[in-house]
Design a protein around this motif. Structure first.
Motif, short mmCIF file in Angstrom:
data_model
loop_
_atom_site.label_atom_id
_atom_site.label_comp_id
_atom_site.label_asym_id
_atom_site.label_seq_id
_atom_site.Cartn_x
_atom_site.Cartn_y
_atom_site.Cartn_z
N THR A 80 -9.51 146.07 21.35
CA THR A 80 -8.42 145.40 20.64
C THR A 80 -7.23 146.35 20.48
O THR A 80 -6.08 145.97 20.72
N LEU A 81 -7.51 147.60 20.09
CA LEU A 81 -6.45 148.60 20.00
C LEU A 81 -5.81 148.83 21.38
O LEU A 81 -4.59 148.99 21.49
N ALA A 82 -6.65 148.86 22.41
CA ALA A 82 -6.14 149.06 23.77
C ALA A 82 -5.19 147.94 24.16
O ALA A 82 -4.14 148.17 24.77
N ALA A 83 -5.56 146.70 23.81
CA ALA A 83 -4.69 145.56 24.13
C ALA A 83 -3.36 145.66 23.38
O ALA A 83 -2.30 145.37 23.94
N LEU A 84 -3.42 146.08 22.10
CA LEU A 84 -2.19 146.24 21.32
C LEU A 84 -1.30 147.32 21.92
O LEU A 84 -0.08 147.13 22.07
N TRP A 85 -1.88 148.49 22.25
CA TRP A 85 -1.09 149.58 22.83
C TRP A 85 -0.56 149.21 24.21
O TRP A 85 0.58 149.54 24.55
N SER A 86 -1.37 148.53 24.99
CA SER A 86 -0.93 148.11 26.33
C SER A 86 0.25 147.15 26.21
O SER A 86 1.24 147.27 26.95
N ASP A 121 2.38 158.34 26.13
CA ASP A 121 1.93 158.01 27.48
C ASP A 121 0.41 158.08 27.61
O ASP A 121 -0.20 157.22 28.26
N ILE A 122 -0.22 159.06 26.97
CA ILE A 122 -1.68 159.15 27.08
C ILE A 122 -2.33 158.00 26.32
O ILE A 122 -3.39 157.51 26.70
N TYR A 123 -1.68 157.50 25.25
CA TYR A 123 -2.20 156.32 24.55
C TYR A 123 -2.18 155.12 25.49
O TYR A 123 -3.17 154.36 25.57
N TYR A 124 -1.06 154.95 26.20
CA TYR A 124 -0.95 153.82 27.11
C TYR A 124 -1.94 153.94 28.27
O TYR A 124 -2.54 152.95 28.70
N VAL A 258 13.13 153.63 26.70
CA VAL A 258 13.36 154.11 28.07
C VAL A 258 12.20 153.69 28.97
O VAL A 258 11.12 153.33 28.51
N LYS A 259 12.45 153.74 30.26
CA LYS A 259 11.41 153.41 31.23
C LYS A 259 10.39 154.53 31.30
O LYS A 259 10.73 155.70 31.42
N LEU A 260 9.10 154.17 31.20
CA LEU A 260 8.02 155.14 31.31
C LEU A 260 7.13 154.77 32.49
O LEU A 260 6.64 153.64 32.57
N VAL A 261 6.97 155.72 33.39
CA VAL A 261 6.06 155.55 34.53
C VAL A 261 5.15 156.76 34.60
O VAL A 261 5.62 157.88 34.76
N THR A 262 3.85 156.53 34.48
CA THR A 262 2.89 157.63 34.58
C THR A 262 2.46 157.80 36.02
O THR A 262 2.11 156.83 36.70
N HIS A 263 2.49 159.06 36.49
CA HIS A 263 2.11 159.38 37.86
C HIS A 263 0.87 160.26 37.85
O HIS A 263 0.84 161.29 37.15
#
Length: 316
Positions: A80-86, A121-124, A258-263
């Motif tokens: 549930t937390l993951a869905a909220l953060w996502s 970013d690590i949360y996402y 801002v735009k966040l893209v994790t690589h």
């Protein structure tokens, strides 16, 4: 006694309303009405639109959440937390992940990432990995997190620990994913717009990788320092204060959409005979290459906002 007080209060209120200047109130309402129409109502509508978008992202995972709660209450809570953060990451930052396939479907791996001012970013990434790959990323957090009232249970449920070399090796020996930011709070608060890595002589993560014999996967999130910032003034004094107290007593401001893209980079495998220092330098070089490849330097907030709202998404 109480009845007399109530009666007296009612009489005073009635007298007050009788003396109100209705014409004056009408004029005040006429003056502020354009403000209400122009700013307050659109803001309320915008909040509802964002809330609707967040609800739909969470609703997308409804079956997985239902199954998780039936299996284990804490697994349901995590998802549930993951869905909220996502959902929050998608709505606020248009969050994307490039190279998620570099994380193994099973088996251990050590994720080494650059630490933003606030490591959202690590949360996402943890949320996306749990929902999309069904894998929970364990993480190493700074000691001060466990001293914040009410956070200990959250750290426990999400498998965030202070982390020693041996405890990290134990986590990886159970075929888990583990995320570490070697720069920690120092890198978060005192790095700069050139995304300078501040690992110093730290070799703990390299010792973990070598002892556990697991691959290291470098991770960097584009524009992560533009989502939250620390002020430039007083930085030298604040740095000295941090080194003395180890407390993050530094003002933080944001959150900028801002735009966040994790690589994720290619896995780096320990070579036989490597020393912790050699392996640390190898991983640092790979992470710096990832930063130079994907981050426009020096970074700035307006350009990152432009990338968020006007540039075409990379994974569209």
């Amino acid at each position: 006694m109480i009845l007399d007080n109530v009666t007296d209060l009612t009489a005073r209120l009635w007298e007050y309303f009788r003396e109100l200047d209705i014409d004056y109130l009408s004029w005040v309402l006429w003056v502020i009405y354009p403000v209400i129409i122009s700013f307050i109502l659109p803001a309320i509508i915008l909040v509802f639109l964002y809330a609707s978008a967040l609800f739909l992202v969470i609703f997308h995972y409804r079956e997985r959440l239902r199954a998780a709660y039936q299996h284990d209450i804490w697994d349901g809570a995590r998802k549930t937390l993951a869905a909220l953060w996502s959902g929050q990451g998608f709505v606020t930052h248009g969050f994307e992940i490039d190279g998620l396939d570099n994380l193994p479907e099973e088996g251990p791996a050590l994720i080494i990432y650059y630490h933003g001012v606030v490591p959202i970013d690590i949360y996402y990434v943890m949320a996306k990995c749990l929902l999309e790959k069904g894998r929970l990323i364990h993480a190493v957090g700074d000691n001060f997190l466990f001293r914040i009232p009410g956070w200990r249970k959250m750290m426990e449920v999400l498998n965030v620990t202070p982390g020693t070399v041996q405890s990290c090796v134990d986590v990886l020996s159970r075929d888990n994913l583990l995320a570490i930011a070697p720069g920690g709070v120092r890198e978060a608060l005192f790095s700069d717009e050139n995304y300078s890595i501040m690992w110093g002589k730290r070799t703990g993560f390299a010792k973990v990788a070598l002892q556990a014999n697991v691959p290291v996967i470098p991770m960097f999130t584009e524009n992560v320092r533009e989502a939250f910032r620390t002020p430039q003034w007083g930085r030298t004094l604040l740095r000295r204060l941090y080194e003395y107290t180890r407390l993050p007593i530094v003002p933080i401001y944001g959150i900028f959409p801002v735009k966040l893209v994790t690589h994720f980079g290619e896995p780096i495998y320990p070579e036989p005979g490597s020393t912790p220092e050699d392996f640390r330098d190898l991983v640092q070089t790979q992470l710096e290459d990832l930063i130079r490849k994907h981050q426009r330097l020096p970074s700035n907030i307006p350009r990152s906002l432009f990338q968020r709202f006007w540039e075409k998404p990379k994974n569209s």
